[in-house]
Design a protein around this motif. Structure first.
Motif, short mmCIF file in Angstrom:
data_model
loop_
_atom_site.label_atom_id
_atom_site.label_comp_id
_atom_site.label_asym_id
_atom_site.label_seq_id
_atom_site.Cartn_x
_atom_site.Cartn_y
_atom_site.Cartn_z
N PHE A 26 0.92 -1.33 -0.08
CA PHE A 26 0.40 0.22 0.12
C PHE A 26 0.83 1.34 -0.04
O PHE A 26 1.98 1.39 0.96
N VAL A 27 0.21 2.10 -1.09
CA VAL A 27 1.71 3.49 -1.31
C VAL A 27 0.45 4.42 -1.15
O VAL A 27 0.55 4.75 -2.06
N TYR A 28 1.27 4.97 -0.27
CA TYR A 28 0.60 6.57 -0.01
C TYR A 28 1.46 7.93 -0.27
O TYR A 28 2.30 7.50 0.09
N CYS A 29 0.69 8.82 -1.02
CA CYS A 29 1.64 9.51 -1.55
C CYS A 29 1.32 10.87 -0.60
O CYS A 29 0.59 11.24 -0.82
N THR A 30 2.80 11.05 0.05
CA THR A 30 2.71 12.42 0.90
C THR A 30 2.53 13.75 -0.01
O THR A 30 2.55 14.52 0.55
N PHE A 67 8.68 12.88 -5.85
CA PHE A 67 7.80 12.04 -5.10
C PHE A 67 8.15 12.09 -3.78
O PHE A 67 9.19 11.49 -3.86
N GLN A 68 6.93 12.00 -2.62
CA GLN A 68 7.46 11.45 -1.48
C GLN A 68 6.48 10.30 -1.22
O GLN A 68 5.00 10.93 -1.52
N ASN A 69 6.86 8.95 -0.40
CA ASN A 69 5.58 8.12 0.24
C ASN A 69 5.95 7.70 1.21
O ASN A 69 7.02 7.71 1.24
N ILE A 70 4.94 6.94 1.79
CA ILE A 70 4.69 5.74 3.28
C ILE A 70 4.44 4.33 1.87
O ILE A 70 3.02 4.58 1.71
N HIS A 71 5.02 3.32 2.61
CA HIS A 71 4.29 2.03 1.24
C HIS A 71 5.11 1.41 2.51
O HIS A 71 5.37 1.23 3.81
N ILE A 72 3.74 0.71 2.91
CA ILE A 72 3.53 -0.97 4.01
C ILE A 72 3.09 -1.68 3.71
O ILE A 72 2.58 -1.43 2.35
N ASN A 73 4.37 -2.80 3.83
CA ASN A 73 3.77 -4.42 3.02
C ASN A 73 2.78 -4.94 4.40
O ASN A 73 2.97 -4.86 5.85
N MET A 74 1.65 -5.72 4.17
CA MET A 74 0.62 -6.44 4.78
C MET A 74 0.28 -8.02 4.17
O MET A 74 0.20 -7.93 2.75
#
Length: 134
Positions: A26-30, A67-74
């Motif tokens: 899940f990649v949230y573009c900040t 770009f900048q992002n927060i990425h989560i692996n689940m």
């Protein structure tokens, strides 16, 4: 189910090479905007968007301006789709708050970090399912 296995952040970056994960990403573009490239299509995104990438889906990411992002692996999120999807956060930025909290607790040494990460995984999955049908 909905177990967060990794959380990371990119400061300003322009490209991410083609790769795939064994888990969901899940990649949230900040900040900024860019384009994810998949085998069969491309997906443009901007700040406030979340790109959902199923396991073993090869992808790369590029941006002319960065770009900048927060990425989560689940592992094993309770989601009812199997191809990449883009969703936008709401005007209150609740998803951004959850992604930031997950990032903080992933690197925290607090004793409750593991329990909170489990809750954040459930919350992210619930929000993404709700935003998809909303």
């Amino acid at each position: 189910m909905n177990d967060i296995t990794y959380v990371g952040k990119h400061t300003v970056i322009y490209t991410v090479s083609r790769h795939a994960h064994e888990s969901w990403e899940f990649v949230y573009c900040t900040y900024g905007s860019g384009t994810f490239l998949f085998d069969d299509r491309s997906m443009d995104y901007r700040a406030g968007d979340v790109v959902i990438i199923p396991p073993m889906t090869p992808h790369s990411n590029a941006s002319a301006d960065g770009f900048q992002n927060i990425h989560i692996n689940m592992v094993s999120p309770a989601l009812s789709f199997s191809s990449p999807l883009l969703l936008s956060d709401d005007s209150n930025h609740f998803l951004l708050d959850i992604f930031n909290a997950a990032y903080f607790h992933f690197y925290s040494d607090r004793k409750e970090a593991s329990a909170l990460l489990s809750i954040y995984g459930d919350l992210i999955t619930c929000y993404l399912s709700a935003y998809r049908t909303g």
